[in-house]
Design a protein around this motif. Structure first.
Motif, short mmCIF file in Angstrom:
data_model
loop_
_atom_site.label_atom_id
_atom_site.label_comp_id
_atom_site.label_asym_id
_atom_site.label_seq_id
_atom_site.Cartn_x
_atom_site.Cartn_y
_atom_site.Cartn_z
N PRO A 117 42.11 15.63 46.99
CA PRO A 117 41.10 15.41 47.03
C PRO A 117 39.72 16.28 47.52
O PRO A 117 38.99 16.84 46.91
CB PRO A 117 40.83 13.44 47.94
N ASP A 118 39.95 17.61 48.91
CA ASP A 118 38.99 18.22 48.73
C ASP A 118 39.26 19.44 47.30
O ASP A 118 38.13 20.19 47.79
CB ASP A 118 39.40 18.72 49.82
N GLU A 119 39.49 19.49 46.89
CA GLU A 119 40.20 20.23 46.01
C GLU A 119 39.65 20.19 44.33
O GLU A 119 39.08 21.07 43.89
CB GLU A 119 41.43 20.80 45.43
N ILE A 120 39.05 18.92 44.04
CA ILE A 120 38.37 18.52 43.34
C ILE A 120 36.72 18.66 42.27
O ILE A 120 37.19 19.71 41.80
CB ILE A 120 38.43 17.34 43.14
N GLU A 121 36.26 19.91 43.93
CA GLU A 121 35.36 20.07 43.31
C GLU A 121 34.65 21.66 43.21
O GLU A 121 34.10 21.96 43.11
CB GLU A 121 33.27 19.94 44.24
N LYS A 122 36.35 22.36 43.33
CA LYS A 122 36.32 23.61 43.99
C LYS A 122 36.68 24.42 42.70
O LYS A 122 37.08 25.21 42.82
CB LYS A 122 36.98 24.03 45.03
N ASN A 123 37.11 24.03 41.40
CA ASN A 123 37.73 24.40 40.41
C ASN A 123 37.30 23.87 39.46
O ASN A 123 36.70 22.30 38.79
CB ASN A 123 39.64 24.68 40.14
N ILE A 124 36.46 24.47 37.82
CA ILE A 124 35.74 23.40 37.44
C ILE A 124 36.69 22.75 35.97
O ILE A 124 35.94 22.10 35.15
CB ILE A 124 35.26 24.94 36.24
N VAL A 125 37.59 22.47 36.31
CA VAL A 125 38.64 21.28 35.17
C VAL A 125 38.59 19.84 36.41
O VAL A 125 38.76 18.83 35.99
CB VAL A 125 39.92 21.32 35.20
N ARG A 126 37.99 20.02 37.32
CA ARG A 126 37.93 19.15 38.84
C ARG A 126 39.42 18.26 38.18
O ARG A 126 39.96 17.25 38.61
CB ARG A 126 36.99 17.94 38.15
N ALA A 143 36.96 10.35 41.10
CA ALA A 143 37.63 10.61 39.95
C ALA A 143 38.04 12.15 39.95
O ALA A 143 37.64 12.99 40.88
CB ALA A 143 37.18 9.95 38.85
N SER A 144 39.06 12.60 38.87
CA SER A 144 39.38 13.69 38.91
C SER A 144 40.23 13.98 37.83
O SER A 144 41.11 12.79 37.12
CB SER A 144 40.36 13.96 40.52
N THR A 145 40.48 15.48 37.35
CA THR A 145 41.54 15.33 35.48
C THR A 145 42.67 15.67 36.36
O THR A 145 43.13 15.82 37.56
CB THR A 145 40.76 17.15 35.70
N LYS A 146 43.70 14.24 35.98
CA LYS A 146 44.97 14.03 36.53
C LYS A 146 45.93 15.16 35.04
O LYS A 146 47.13 16.10 35.80
CB LYS A 146 45.49 12.64 35.67
N ASN A 147 45.20 15.21 33.84
CA ASN A 147 46.08 15.92 32.19
C ASN A 147 45.64 16.56 31.43
O ASN A 147 44.94 16.22 31.55
CB ASN A 147 47.17 14.67 32.43
N ILE A 148 46.08 17.94 31.48
CA ILE A 148 44.62 17.82 30.46
C ILE A 148 46.51 18.81 28.99
O ILE A 148 46.66 19.30 29.92
CB ILE A 148 44.26 19.12 30.31
N GLY A 149 46.47 18.29 28.19
CA GLY A 149 47.50 18.67 26.73
C GLY A 149 48.96 18.60 27.54
O GLY A 149 49.77 19.88 27.66
N CYS A 199 37.69 15.89 29.51
CA CYS A 199 37.96 15.17 31.05
C CYS A 199 37.10 15.87 32.72
O CYS A 199 36.76 14.91 33.15
CB CYS A 199 39.01 15.95 31.88
N PRO A 200 36.49 17.33 32.08
CA PRO A 200 35.57 17.58 33.65
C PRO A 200 34.07 17.24 33.16
O PRO A 200 33.68 16.75 35.12
CB PRO A 200 35.66 19.19 33.30
#
Ligand SMILES: Cc1cc2nc3c(=O)[nH]c(=O)nc-3n(C[C@H](O)[C@H](O)[C@H](O)COP(=O)(O)O)c2cc1C
Length: 351
Positions: free
Chosen positions: A169-178, A154-160, A324-325
């Motif tokens: 997919p490899d980026e998901i856990e590399k940023n704090i909003v996932r 799963a990953s965050t698709k949209n915030i606000g 979301c995160p």
């Protein structure tokens, strides 16, 4: 009636309140002989835990899991696996001010009406802390699914309104909003920080993608795969809507555009989101959930107290400015629980 148990063959029962002694889960129907240790569970709990970054609640809690049963010499025995996390960093005093009133957007009013009493500390059973049991059970389910080549991300698709356009997919856990879009991550983080500054919160969309599911999973007509995923996702606090594949955009499409045509190599598109007639079709399963802006905000809000008097409510305590995160690992867990249960039901059908 009771509503704390999910599943027919792989079943989970979560227990505990936010400021009680502990939260956890009893999982039954676990395949015997599978290697399972606390480290398998802890890595997903660490993705869910509070205090992990500047965009989650500052409450610090280790959320260390203890496996109490169902594992012997490092392997599952086939008997119920009970997992527990002791609550350690509770500040129940923070909630004294709200014990006699109903916080807008919270389950305070509905729990009070239904049960005629409520554990107001940290939202009691309606707290996001209840999802610890789900994430622990989901880690077990994920392990069983991984052995069959099934992967859930799963990953965050949209915030606000800031949308992830890329899917890395490899980026998901590399940023704090996932999020899976590294270019969108800074803007998403910025929006959350801005909402903290103005003592407000912000909503978003979380997407789940599941690969490796063979065609044939799902039990029509009431236990369709999409129906079960929807139920599981909507049972997570703060989740308000769900769409599969093209989802609500289908309303603007024609049949020719939306139907996933086939050739000898398989489906040529995936507007159905990998599920037709409630049964997986072998395509990637794709769905998205809408997550509401967190209800606990420091800004004053109008409400009523237990006597029906109009009062102003200011929510203290330590809260998530955007859910979301932290919902990302919870959604993966619920999806894994649904899938393993339906795969086991399918196996029973074939027996
Ligand atoms: C991991 C997680 C953390 C949450 N943290 C908060 C929070 O800090 N503040 C809040 O108001 N709601 C939080 N929620 C959402 C509430 O649990 C939820 O909004 C509330 O129970 C009402 O349910 P509903 O929004 O589904 O109707 C969280 C949910 C999850 C899954």
């Amino acid at each position: 009636m009771s509503g704390s148990t999910y599943g027919k063959v792989f079943t989970i029962s979560t227990f505990g309140e936010s400021h009680g002694k502990a939260v956890g889960v009893v999982v039954d129907g676990v395949t015997p002989g599978v290697e399972l240790g606390e480290q398998d569970i802890q890595k997903d709990l660490d993705r869910r835990r509070p205090g992990q970054s500047s965009v989650t609640t500052p409450r610090r809690e280790a959320d260390a899991v203890h496996i109490m049963s169902g594992v012997f010499e490092g392997k599952t025995t086939g008997t119920p696996v009970m997992m527990i996390v002791y609550n350690e960093n509770q500040r129940s005093k923070d909630y004294d001010d709200i014990k006699d009133l109903f916080r807008p957007g919270h389950a305070d009013y509905t729990y009070s009406v239904k049960y005629d009493n409520r554990d107001y500390r940290g939202s009691g059973r309606a707290s996001g802390r209840e999802t610890i049991g789900r994430v622990a059970a989901g880690a077990v389910a994920k392990k069983l699914l991984a052995a069959k080549g099934i992967k859930i991300l799963a990953s965050t698709k949209n915030i606000g309104g800031v949308r992830a356009e890329k899917y890395c997919p490899d980026e998901i856990e590399k940023n704090i909003v996932r999020t899976a879009d590294p270019d969108a991550a800074p803007q998403m983080i910025d929006l959350i920080h801005k909402s903290i500054e103005v003592e407000n919160s912000i909503g978003g969309i979380v997407e789940c993608r599941i690969s490796g599911v063979p065609a044939g999973v799902g039990e029509p007509v009431f236990d369709k795969l999409d129906a079960e995923l929807a139920k599981a996702a909507l049972s997570i606090g703060g989740v308000k809507a769900i769409e599969f594949g093209a989802g609500f955009a289908a309303a603007k499409m024609t049949g020719k555009e939306h139907s996933d045509e086939m050739d000898s190599t398989g489906f040529k598109s995936n507007n159905a989101g990998g599920i037709i007639g409630g049964i997986s079709n072998g395509n990637e399963i794709v769905f998205r959930i809408a997550v509401k802006p967190t209800s606990s905000i420091s800004r004053p809000q109008n409400t009523i107290d237990l006597n029906g008097r109009e009062v102003v409510c200011e929510t203290r305590g330590r809260h998530d400015p955007c859910l979301c995160p932290r919902i990302v690992p919870v959604l993966e867990a619920m999806s894994a629980i649904v899938l393993i249960d339906l795969i086991k039901q399918n196996a029973a059908l074939q027996y």
